[in-house]
Every structure is written in C-alpha cells, then in structure tokens.
Design an enzyme around this catalytic site. Structure first.
Site, PDB file in Angstrom:
ATOM      1  N   GLU A  97       0.848  -1.205   0.000  1.00  0.00           N
ATOM      2  CA  GLU A  97       0.000   0.000   0.000  1.00  0.00           C
ATOM      3  C   GLU A  97       0.874   1.242   0.000  1.00  0.00           C
ATOM      4  O   GLU A  97       1.947   1.256   0.598  1.00  0.00           O
ATOM      5  CB  GLU A  97      -0.860   0.024   1.277  1.00  0.00           C
ATOM      6  N   ASP A  98       0.392   2.284  -0.635  1.00  0.00           N
ATOM      7  CA  ASP A  98       1.109   3.556  -0.579  1.00  0.00           C
ATOM      8  C   ASP A  98       0.947   4.205   0.791  1.00  0.00           C
ATOM      9  O   ASP A  98       1.920   4.574   1.435  1.00  0.00           O
ATOM     10  CB  ASP A  98       0.631   4.500  -1.706  1.00  0.00           C
ATOM     11  N   ASP A 101      -4.543   5.380   5.994  1.00  0.00           N
ATOM     12  CA  ASP A 101      -5.122   6.580   6.598  1.00  0.00           C
ATOM     13  C   ASP A 101      -6.173   6.137   7.626  1.00  0.00           C
ATOM     14  O   ASP A 101      -5.830   5.781   8.749  1.00  0.00           O
ATOM     15  CB  ASP A 101      -5.704   7.403   5.434  1.00  0.00           C
ATOM     16  N   PHE A 150      -2.910  16.066   4.263  1.00  0.00           N
ATOM     17  CA  PHE A 150      -3.156  15.382   2.986  1.00  0.00           C
ATOM     18  C   PHE A 150      -1.921  15.558   2.120  1.00  0.00           C
ATOM     19  O   PHE A 150      -1.487  16.672   1.849  1.00  0.00           O
ATOM     20  CB  PHE A 150      -4.394  15.951   2.284  1.00  0.00           C
ATOM     21  N   ARG A 163       1.114  13.260  -8.954  1.00  0.00           N
ATOM     22  CA  ARG A 163       1.698  11.939  -8.701  1.00  0.00           C
ATOM     23  C   ARG A 163       3.192  11.912  -9.016  1.00  0.00           C
ATOM     24  O   ARG A 163       3.920  11.060  -8.526  1.00  0.00           O
ATOM     25  CB  ARG A 163       1.012  10.874  -9.576  1.00  0.00           C
TER      26      ARG A 163
HETATM   27  P1  5GP Z   1      -8.017   4.687   4.115  1.00  0.00           P
HETATM   28  O1  5GP Z   1      -9.086   3.717   3.731  1.00  0.00           O
HETATM   29  O2  5GP Z   1      -6.911   4.096   4.942  1.00  0.00           O
HETATM   30  O3  5GP Z   1      -8.578   5.956   4.731  1.00  0.00           O
HETATM   31  O4  5GP Z   1      -7.436   5.234   2.761  1.00  0.00           O
HETATM   32  C1  5GP Z   1      -6.372   4.702   2.155  1.00  0.00           C
HETATM   33  C2  5GP Z   1      -6.293   5.252   0.734  1.00  0.00           C
HETATM   34  O5  5GP Z   1      -6.727   6.622   0.697  1.00  0.00           O
HETATM   35  C3  5GP Z   1      -4.866   5.259   0.283  1.00  0.00           C
HETATM   36  O6  5GP Z   1      -4.542   4.071  -0.349  1.00  0.00           O
HETATM   37  C4  5GP Z   1      -4.852   6.459  -0.645  1.00  0.00           C
HETATM   38  O7  5GP Z   1      -5.287   6.050  -1.917  1.00  0.00           O
HETATM   39  C5  5GP Z   1      -5.847   7.401  -0.056  1.00  0.00           C
HETATM   40  N1  5GP Z   1      -5.225   8.392   0.847  1.00  0.00           N
HETATM   41  C6  5GP Z   1      -5.229   8.403   2.192  1.00  0.00           C
HETATM   42  N2  5GP Z   1      -4.550   9.459   2.675  1.00  0.00           N
HETATM   43  C7  5GP Z   1      -4.095  10.122   1.604  1.00  0.00           C
HETATM   44  C8  5GP Z   1      -3.298  11.310   1.453  1.00  0.00           C
HETATM   45  O8  5GP Z   1      -2.856  11.988   2.388  1.00  0.00           O
HETATM   46  N3  5GP Z   1      -3.030  11.695   0.167  1.00  0.00           N
HETATM   47  C9  5GP Z   1      -3.486  11.002  -0.922  1.00  0.00           C
HETATM   48  N4  5GP Z   1      -3.155  11.471  -2.119  1.00  0.00           N
HETATM   49  N5  5GP Z   1      -4.228   9.870  -0.814  1.00  0.00           N
HETATM   50  C10 5GP Z   1      -4.521   9.446   0.435  1.00  0.00           C
HETATM   51 MG    MG Z   2      -3.717   3.396  -1.867  1.00  0.00          MG
END
Ligand code: 5GP
Ligand code: MG
Length: 173
Positions: A97-98, A101, A150, A163
């Site tokens: 995963e990148d 959050d 963010f 990106r």
């Molecule tokens: P979660 O379900 O954990 O809230 O979200 C995870 C996904 O939300 C990540 O894989 C990513 O695609 C997106 N995401 C969460 N935080 C960020 C952020 O700070 N910047 C960006 N560009 N995408 C985020």
């Molecule tokens: Mg992601």
C-alpha cells in the site's frame, strides 16, 4: 505548485524503501511471495520496492475505491473495482500500500484476500497516518509515519494531479 511543503524528502523515502526491502527479503527467502499492490497510488512505491528486493517474486494489482474525484476525505464505502486475475490459495501474499489513513481500504482488502485462503497474508505500507485511524489494521512492514496532513507525490494524487513529485508534499487546502 512547486511551493508545496515537503513532508518527506526523496532521500528519506529511498532509505525507507531500502530498509523495507532488507526486512522483506530476509523474511521471504525461498517463498516466491506474491506482492499485491493497491492501485493507483502504489505504482511508484511498487516499482522501487521490487527493484530494491531483487529476489524471485510475483506481482499483482487490485484497485479499490472510496474517494470521489476532487476529495481529500474517504467516503467510507470501499469497493473492489479491479480484483485478482488468478487465485492466491496457498500463496505467501504481501499487500503493498502507498498510505494507510483511516484503515478502511486495507481492512476491506484483507477480508477479501483472506477469503481466498493464502498461506500467509502480511502488509507493507510506505506511509502511515496513525492519528487518522478509524479501523484498526496491522502493518507488518512500515516505511514512514507522517502527520495528519493530505499528501501528494511519490504516486499519490489529488484529483489525478501531482503523482510525479519524487518527494512527498503537503497539499494546502
Ligand atoms: P483509508 O481507507 O486508509 O482511509 O485510505 C487509504 C487510501 O486513501 C490510500 O490508499 C490512498 O489512496 C488514499 N489516501 C489516504 N490518505 C491520503 C493522502 O494523504 N493523500 C493522498 N493522495 N491519498 C490518500
Ligand atoms: Mg492506496
């Protein structure tokens, strides 16, 4: 847009990727792991990680969605848009995963993958925002913890933009 504040430098990210690759390589020797990347954001990290690993492995991608275009908050409703093309039963699976959050995306994906009976299932994430967590998820291999902002760059976008930044930057609202 070059004035966006840098949260993690290119060098810092490179060191984190190399450290992760060392840990993963020693744990997965002779296991031919299947790395499953979560699109789109992971494409940069996956490419760097795989080259750093430099060991026998296979790669797959899935795509999940919970964000609408032009949003910085998850809708909370996660869907698998593109699933796996082949089975993972009996495989040593490492989810890549990148960023984690709220944890909803990862939680949803791990449930989806667990149903398919992998031999093992672990998680590697480049960035973590623990202060935002809504669903508890375990990250086995973590790159960098970042504050509750963010971020864009290193594959991560805002509305498909930014990106391409080689470092991680904070998007001011
Ligand atoms: P979660 O379900 O954990 O809230 O979200 C995870 C996904 O939300 C990540 O894989 C990513 O695609 C997106 N995401 C969460 N935080 C960020 C952020 O700070 N910047 C960006 N560009 N995408 C985020
Ligand atoms: Mg992601």
């Amino acid at each position: 847009m070059s004035e966006l504040q840098v949260v993690c430098s290119e060098q810092c990210i490179r060191s984190a990727v190399e450290r992760l690759a060392c840990e993963i390589r020693s744990d997965y020797q002779d296991k031919n792991p299947l790395l499953i990347g979560v699109l789109k954001g992971v494409f940069v990290f996956m490419a760097d990680l795989v080259r750093s690993l430099n060991m026998p492995l296979e790669v797959e991608f899935v795509r999940l969605s919970s964000y609408g275009y032009g949003r910085t908050e998850s809708s909370g409703d996660v869907k698998v848009i593109h699933g796996l093309e082949s089975g993972i039963e009996g495989r040593h699976v490492l989810v890549v995963e990148d960023i984690v959050d709220e944890g909803r995306t990862l939680d949803h994906l791990l449930r989806y993958l667990n149903e398919q009976k992998p031999a093992s299932l672990k998680v590697c994430a480049l960035f973590n925002k623990p202060s935002r967590r809504q669903v508890p998820v375990n990250i086995d291999y973590l790159g960098l913890t970042i504050p509750n902002v963010f971020v864009v760059g290193c594959g991560l976008d805002y509305d498909e933009k930014f990106r391409y930044f080689p470092d991680l930057r904070c998007l001011d609202d």
